[in-house]
Write an enzyme that holds these catalytic residues in place. Structure first.
Site, short mmCIF file in Angstrom:
data_model
loop_
_atom_site.label_atom_id
_atom_site.label_comp_id
_atom_site.label_asym_id
_atom_site.label_seq_id
_atom_site.Cartn_x
_atom_site.Cartn_y
_atom_site.Cartn_z
N CYS A 34 0.83 -1.20 0.00
CA CYS A 34 0.00 0.00 0.00
C CYS A 34 0.86 1.25 0.00
O CYS A 34 0.35 2.35 -0.18
CB CYS A 34 -0.96 0.02 1.20
N ASP A 36 2.33 2.64 2.44
CA ASP A 36 2.30 3.40 3.69
C ASP A 36 3.63 3.28 4.43
O ASP A 36 4.22 2.21 4.48
CB ASP A 36 1.16 2.91 4.59
N CYS A 59 -2.69 5.54 5.76
CA CYS A 59 -4.14 5.60 5.92
C CYS A 59 -4.50 6.09 7.33
O CYS A 59 -3.65 6.15 8.22
CB CYS A 59 -4.74 4.23 5.66
N CYS A 103 -3.17 -2.64 9.59
CA CYS A 103 -2.53 -1.32 9.66
C CYS A 103 -1.87 -1.13 11.03
O CYS A 103 -0.87 -0.44 11.15
CB CYS A 103 -3.54 -0.21 9.42
FE1 FES Z 1 -1.62 0.36 4.50
FE2 FES Z 1 -3.42 1.01 6.34
S1 FES Z 1 -3.74 0.80 4.23
S2 FES Z 1 -1.34 0.64 6.61
#
Ligand code: FES
Length: 140
Positions: A34, A36, A59, A103
């Protein structure tokens, strides 16, 4: 409501955001899927975490979990901070939707990675093992 009040609170008003100059330990973890990224800074005095700050590019659930994780370890000993689990973080937030549970793993791993960095800098052996970062496919 999908998110608890606590999640919304920590997402809209995250605690301990920023960087620590001359931090004693810095941890950075990312999720390739993702994208992140979470960075955690620790100030440690006599085995106690005296200050902690974080930066999360991610997120809302990642921001909320890192925020509450910093509150949970501030003032704690390294030993106690190493016991921080993503489960405890999720419980402290009164839960997360199942697709967002992973997450919270970022918060646990960022904290452990910062503590490992501290151990490395101190030349303390063995450095606590930092496990694999949880995959993010559930939410994408
Ligand atoms: Fe990747 Fe939440 S969507 S940490």
């Amino acid at each position: 409501m999908l998110y608890s009040e606590k999640v919304m609170d920590h997402f809209s008003n995250p605690r301990n955001v920023g960087e620590i100059e001359n931090a004693d330990g810095i941890g950075e973890v990312g999720n390739a899927k993702c994208g992140d990224i979470m960075k955690m800074y620790l100030k440690i005095d006599n085995g106690v975490i005296t200050d902690v700050k974080f930066k999360t590019f991610g997120c809302g659930a990642a921001i909320a979990t890192s925020s509450i994780a910093t509150e949970m370890v501030k003032g704690k000993t390294i030993k106690d901070a190493l016991k921080l689990t993503n489960k405890a973080v999720v419980e402290a937030l009164d839960g997360l939707p199942p697709v967002k549970l992973h997450c919270s793993v970022l918060a646990e791993q960022a904290m452990k990675s910062a503590l490992s960095d501290y151990y490395r800098r101190q030349g303390i052996d063995p450095v606590p093992i930092v496990g694999e970062i949880g995959e993010c496919e559930a939410c994408h």
